[in-house]
Write an enzyme that holds these catalytic residues in place. Sequence first.
Site, PDB file in Angstrom:
ATOM      1  N   SER A 141      -3.529   5.789   9.710  1.00  0.00           N
ATOM      2  CA  SER A 141      -4.635   4.825   9.713  1.00  0.00           C
ATOM      3  C   SER A 141      -5.591   5.217  10.831  1.00  0.00           C
ATOM      4  CB  SER A 141      -4.068   3.431   9.984  1.00  0.00           C
ATOM      5  OG  SER A 141      -5.110   2.518  10.280  1.00  0.00           O
ATOM      6  N   TYR A 154       1.135  -2.545  15.067  1.00  0.00           N
ATOM      7  CA  TYR A 154       0.728  -1.766  13.884  1.00  0.00           C
ATOM      8  C   TYR A 154       0.041  -0.466  14.322  1.00  0.00           C
ATOM      9  CZ  TYR A 154      -1.673  -0.268   9.676  1.00  0.00           C
ATOM     10  OH  TYR A 154      -2.114   0.487   8.623  1.00  0.00           O
TER      11      TYR A 154
HETATM   12  N1  LIG Z   1      -5.363  -1.100   3.148  1.00  0.00           N
HETATM   13  C1  LIG Z   1      -5.780  -0.733   4.340  1.00  0.00           C
HETATM   14  O1  LIG Z   1      -6.765  -1.269   4.861  1.00  0.00           O
HETATM   15  C2  LIG Z   1      -5.080   0.395   5.059  1.00  0.00           C
HETATM   16  C3  LIG Z   1      -5.810   1.129   6.017  1.00  0.00           C
HETATM   17  C4  LIG Z   1      -5.173   2.165   6.678  1.00  0.00           C
HETATM   18  C5  LIG Z   1      -3.864   2.493   6.383  1.00  0.00           C
HETATM   19  N2  LIG Z   1      -3.183   1.764   5.456  1.00  0.00           N
HETATM   20  C6  LIG Z   1      -1.788   2.164   5.182  1.00  0.00           C
HETATM   21  O2  LIG Z   1      -1.692   2.516   3.824  1.00  0.00           O
HETATM   22  C7  LIG Z   1      -0.345   2.356   3.378  1.00  0.00           C
HETATM   23  C8  LIG Z   1      -0.335   1.623   2.057  1.00  0.00           C
HETATM   24  O3  LIG Z   1      -0.879   0.333   2.261  1.00  0.00           O
HETATM   25  P1  LIG Z   1      -1.764  -0.418   1.157  1.00  0.00           P
HETATM   26  O4  LIG Z   1      -3.090  -0.665   1.755  1.00  0.00           O
HETATM   27  O5  LIG Z   1      -1.672   0.261  -0.144  1.00  0.00           O
HETATM   28  O6  LIG Z   1      -1.003  -1.838   1.164  1.00  0.00           O
HETATM   29  P2  LIG Z   1      -0.149  -2.577   0.040  1.00  0.00           P
HETATM   30  O7  LIG Z   1      -0.948  -2.736  -1.213  1.00  0.00           O
HETATM   31  O8  LIG Z   1       0.368  -3.811   0.713  1.00  0.00           O
HETATM   32  O9  LIG Z   1       1.056  -1.575  -0.249  1.00  0.00           O
HETATM   33  C9  LIG Z   1       2.135  -1.419   0.632  1.00  0.00           C
HETATM   34  C10 LIG Z   1       3.251  -0.702  -0.099  1.00  0.00           C
HETATM   35  O10 LIG Z   1       4.330  -0.511   0.817  1.00  0.00           O
HETATM   36  C11 LIG Z   1       5.534  -0.964   0.212  1.00  0.00           C
HETATM   37  N3  LIG Z   1       6.473  -1.506   1.189  1.00  0.00           N
HETATM   38  C12 LIG Z   1       6.229  -2.422   2.174  1.00  0.00           C
HETATM   39  N4  LIG Z   1       7.374  -2.738   2.788  1.00  0.00           N
HETATM   40  C13 LIG Z   1       8.363  -2.022   2.172  1.00  0.00           C
HETATM   41  C14 LIG Z   1       9.772  -1.945   2.336  1.00  0.00           C
HETATM   42  N5  LIG Z   1      10.419  -2.701   3.256  1.00  0.00           N
HETATM   43  N6  LIG Z   1      10.466  -1.111   1.539  1.00  0.00           N
HETATM   44  C15 LIG Z   1       9.844  -0.375   0.602  1.00  0.00           C
HETATM   45  N7  LIG Z   1       8.508  -0.407   0.389  1.00  0.00           N
HETATM   46  C16 LIG Z   1       7.786  -1.236   1.170  1.00  0.00           C
HETATM   47  C17 LIG Z   1       5.088  -2.069  -0.759  1.00  0.00           C
HETATM   48  O11 LIG Z   1       6.051  -2.181  -1.823  1.00  0.00           O
HETATM   49  P3  LIG Z   1       7.023  -3.417  -2.085  1.00  0.00           P
HETATM   50  O12 LIG Z   1       6.381  -4.638  -1.496  1.00  0.00           O
HETATM   51  O13 LIG Z   1       7.150  -3.462  -3.580  1.00  0.00           O
HETATM   52  O14 LIG Z   1       8.287  -3.028  -1.417  1.00  0.00           O
HETATM   53  C18 LIG Z   1       3.778  -1.515  -1.267  1.00  0.00           C
HETATM   54  O15 LIG Z   1       3.995  -0.674  -2.366  1.00  0.00           O
HETATM   55  C19 LIG Z   1       0.390   1.634   4.508  1.00  0.00           C
HETATM   56  O16 LIG Z   1       1.152   2.573   5.238  1.00  0.00           O
HETATM   57  C20 LIG Z   1      -0.739   1.085   5.379  1.00  0.00           C
HETATM   58  O17 LIG Z   1      -0.347   0.961   6.724  1.00  0.00           O
HETATM   59  C21 LIG Z   1      -3.756   0.731   4.781  1.00  0.00           C
END
Ligand SMILES: NC(=O)c1ccc[n+]([C@@H]2O[C@H](COP(=O)([O-])OP(=O)(O)OC[C@H]3O[C@@H](n4cnc5c(N)ncnc54)[C@H](OP(=O)(O)O)[C@@H]3O)[C@@H](O)[C@H]2O)c1
Length: 267
Positions: A141, A154
């Site tokens: 991130s 985070y």
């Molecule tokens: N969206 C943003 O603004 C942003 C910006 C920078 C970086 N990121 C990073 O991008 C990545 C993906 O995030 P996203 O934005 O796509 O959010 P998201 O839609 O909330 O997706 C998060 C994913 O992680 C999985 N996950 C969470 N806890 C878990 C656990 N205990 N075991 C297995 N899987 C788990 C969830 O699956 P289940 O709930 O089905 O387990 C879901 O598929 C993350 O690493 C986040 O830090 C996001």
Amino acid sequence: MNLDACTALITGASSGFGAEFVRQLAPRAKCLVLAARRRDRLEALAAEVAREGLAVHCLAVDLGDEADTERFLGEVKVLGVGIDVLINNAGLGDHGLFEASEWPRVKAMVDVNVKALTRVTHALLPPMVARGRGAILNVSSIASLLPLPQMAVYGATKAYVTSLSEALRAELRGTGVSVTALCPGPVDTEFAAAAERAGSTGAQLAPEYFKISAAQVVGEGLDALEDDRARVIPGWLVFLTMTLTALVPFFIVRFALNRRGRGYAGH
Ligand SMILES: NC(=O)c1ccc[n+]([C@@H]2O[C@H](COP(=O)([O-])OP(=O)(O)OC[C@H]3O[C@@H](n4cnc5c(N)ncnc54)[C@H](OP(=O)(O)O)[C@@H]3O)[C@@H](O)[C@H]2O)c1
């Protein structure tokens, strides 16, 4: 690393970037392994991307649970598909003051964002090195590039991810295995809702013009992986902002961070 006919494992494939990685890889890959807790979501996505010549395996796992992560890695081994692309994407956040944070959420961030990512990489990397072919994309991130008051843990977990990626990349030079850190800015996925605390007013973390789509983030991430780039910050405005910020002396950055301090809150 050419992604055509690859065998990729994507963690956090049930929503957001993870589901988008699956959609963008499906037309090119030979085999996809989808991992997350919500198996129903994984199976619906597998049905959506199904095509002749593509094998899709859905593995439910709680990456916040050490024993379950070990069981999952055993299942991956039994599949015997030979993962050559690992996308460490699963992750979660938390908004608000550290002193008011709930320990289970803090622990889950460290366990999923740091511990599970490290463990999965540790388990899947040696066969890639032995084959002399592989690529790892760690979803970090822009929060990894700057300490973030009110997202302190985070940001720290993501600083670990970016640092680990850069060090492993250097270690793996000449082995045929590359490591790329994907550093997105804010994007509308399920991330913000999951990071919100009970009673939060749902404050906007970033202006709309700063946001890009999950499809663009994933597209730029996969391009960087194929081009063997160390780090990618998707979106020109986010890239420009972070590049200029990196040039600012840290005492000035610290002044801005102190001003933000306790002032902003999603609660
Ligand atoms: N969206 C943003 O603004 C942003 C910006 C920078 C970086 N990121 C990073 O991008 C990545 C993906 O995030 P996203 O934005 O796509 O959010 P998201 O839609 O909330 O997706 C998060 C994913 O992680 C999985 N996950 C969470 N806890 C878990 C656990 N205990 N075991 C297995 N899987 C788990 C969830 O699956 P289940 O709930 O089905 O387990 C879901 O598929 C993350 O690493 C986040 O830090 C996001």
